[in-house]
Design an enzyme around this catalytic site. Structure first.
Site, mmCIF file in Angstrom:
data_model
loop_
_atom_site.group_PDB
_atom_site.id
_atom_site.type_symbol
_atom_site.label_atom_id
_atom_site.label_comp_id
_atom_site.label_asym_id
_atom_site.label_seq_id
_atom_site.Cartn_x
_atom_site.Cartn_y
_atom_site.Cartn_z
ATOM 1 N N ALA A 224 61.470 58.337 51.045
ATOM 2 C CA ALA A 224 60.872 57.140 51.613
ATOM 3 C C ALA A 224 60.338 57.367 53.021
ATOM 4 O O ALA A 224 59.322 56.806 53.413
ATOM 5 C CB ALA A 224 61.897 56.001 51.636
ATOM 6 N N ASP A 338 90.770 51.847 42.735
ATOM 7 C CA ASP A 338 91.053 53.005 41.867
ATOM 8 C C ASP A 338 92.075 53.904 42.554
ATOM 9 O O ASP A 338 91.874 55.110 42.686
ATOM 10 C CB ASP A 338 89.751 53.774 41.600
ATOM 11 C CG ASP A 338 89.867 54.710 40.399
ATOM 12 O OD1 ASP A 338 90.840 54.580 39.630
ATOM 13 O OD2 ASP A 338 89.002 55.587 40.243
#
Length: 516
Positions: A224, A338
């Site tokens: 970008a 997690d």
């Protein structure tokens, strides 16, 4: 920081001892072949030699050396503290403006604000410039805060379940969140994106198994910002390619930048660092710090292979560390989601451990501990309406909280149960199983299936599992975590022999795992 000029050709190393260093550093900066480690060493050598020399305390050339070193250092916090401790240009507004800008670029907004205030309190000159820079900073932060307040998830748009519970890992929820926070993500330091597919010379499928010293290039003119490729000496790369997101999945990078902003100082090293993310139309690659000492699962396995369990004092130490980690994390509105042994990297002290500093984590104990990584299931509570609860199943055997098992709403319990699962594995070398038993008041309580060994501190462990499995709050869990942490710390502090034994076990553990 620009070039390092020496003002006159008549200066020599005799009357200006720093001059040879400035020349060498200038050459290194102009030599694109010069590696970062070599430049860093040159900068550090210069700083070590002159940091206590009063002659250079207010020399802007020396200040530039410090800034160059801060930019090249992974531990830039320590470099900045070193400047303050050595009073480098302490009355020069440049110290505070440039340092604050550096921390802001790293996403450390609270620290940047503190630095501005420190400079203003010292009336660093020119103070008018310093105050103007601070005002502009506050204006930028105000824009970010206003954007963030409008990015909370609308229950109608997201994956909403019964009783207004949300599945935070549902694809539609994640896509909605990423769409709303994308303007913020693109401004973060280290963000690189491309509309093209990955075209690197090394196939992504081979990177995970690539040799440690393999050199790769990531990024091209399709990025970008039209940046050239970045060359990496491959140590370890984390990928977001589980479902091959289209467009690429930037959530874990976002979570790391939230950690940068919300957790500062010595606590930050307990949660992993991400240097940058490369986003392509078909893949995203997250480049993180590499810790070479393995995971807590590796430590547990080192006992399993010889048919033993981890010593209790070591279990107590790691339990205390994890309680502190989760307390810090939840207090700033983040959930890991997690929490398990292979997501906990082991950190070791850079020097020898001493008995002093254990309880307040100072000295050599500051670097000793664990580092929580893999934030792909992380949850940012600030993106959801207040008092939101969740309903989803992580489907990780041995780490599904009771609420998941019973299809009930949960919040902080997902990390609390994960921590219990880790402690259980450390104690018993097997995944946690729980049983539901009737209590004396007619209700029911959950207990670990396996009993505690008689030579353990049974009451300590009973209290831990009982409260974590049965009394865990869904909203503010700070007080409970602090109480449990204190119970373990009090036990360790009750006998000096325990800390001595812990030191010996940690040294033995490090030697054993490093040799393996």
């Amino acid at each position: 920081m620009g070039t390092l000029h020496h003002s006159t050709a008549f200066r020599t190393a005799v009357d200006d001892p720093i001059l040879p260093f400035l020349r060498s550093i200038q050459i290194a900066l102009e030599d694109f072949k010069c590696s970062t480690p070599n430049l860093s060493k040159l900068l550090k050598d210069c700083i070590d030699k002159f940091k206590d020399n009063h002659r250079y305390r207010n020399d802007p050339r020396f200040l530039k050396i410090w800034f160059l070193y801060m930019d090249a250092s992974a531990d830039f916090d320590s470099v900045f503290k070193g400047m303050l401790n050595s009073n480098i240009c302490a009355n020069d507004a440049s110290l505070y403006v440039y340092s604050a800008c550096f921390f802001e670029a790293k996403g450390r907004l609270c620290d940047a604000n503190t630095i501005y205030k420190l400079g203003i309190s010292k009336n660093a000159e020119p103070v008018k410039w310093l105050k103007k820079a601070h005002t502009l900073f506050l204006s930028r932060i105000s824009e970010i805060c206003n954007a963030a307040s409008s990015q909370k998830v609308d229950h109608i748009e997201s994956a909403t379940l019964e009783n207004n519970c949300i599945n935070p890992w549902e694809t539609s929820t994640m896509n909605d969140l990423l769409k709303k926070i994308n303007p913020l993500i693109t401004k973060f330091d280290g963000y690189r994106s491309s509309t093209k597919s990955y075209t690197g010379k090394v196939a992504l499928s081979t990177l995970k198994s690539a040799s440690r010293n393999k050199v790769i290039e990531i990024g091209d003119d399709g990025t970008a910002n039209h940046s050239p490729p970045i060359t990496y000496s491959l140590i370890r790369l984390y990928f977001e390619t589980q479902q091959i997101q289209k467009p690429a999945f930037a959530w874990e990078f976002y979570m790391y930048r939230q950690l940068d902003q919300r957790i500062s100082g010595r606590e930050r090293s307990s949660y992993g660092f991400a240097h940058r993310v490369h986003l392509f139309s078909d893949f995203s690659i997250l480049v993180c710090n590499y810790l070479a000492h393995g995971t807590l699962q590796d430590v547990i396995n080192s006992y399993v292979v010889i048919g033993k369990s981890m010593e209790e004092v070591l279990c107590i130490y790691y339990t205390t560390e994890m309680l502190h980690m989760i307390e810090t994390l939840h207090d700033v509105g983040l959930i890991h989601g997690d929490f398990k042994p292979d997501n906990l990297l082991v950190r070791y002290a850079s020097g020898n451990l001493t008995e002093d500093g254990f309880l307040d984590r100072t000295g050599s104990w500051h670097d000793q501990g664990l580092c929580l990584v893999d934030w792909g299931r992380g949850i940012d509570l600030r993106l959801f309406p207040d008092h939101t609860t969740f309903k989803a199943d992580c489907r990780t055997s041995g780490f599904r909280c009771i609420e998941m098992q019973e299809s009930k709403p949960w919040k902080f319990q997902v990390d609390a149960y994960g921590l219990c699962g880790v402690v259980y594995v450390m104690l018993h070398n097997s995944y946690m199983q729980i049983v539901k038993k009737e209590s004396s008041d007619g209700g029911s309580l959950y207990h670990p299936r396996l009993p505690f060994k008689r030579y353990w501190n049974v009451e300590l462990w009973k209290n831990f599992f009982s409260k974590m499995l049965n009394n865990y709050p869904s909203h503010d869990d700070k007080r409970l975590l602090q109480e449990l942490k204190k119970s373990f710390e009090d036990y360790m502090n009750s006998d000096p022999q325990l800390i001595r034994k812990l030191k010996e076990l940690l040294v033995k553990q490090r030697v054993s795992l490093c040799s393996a």
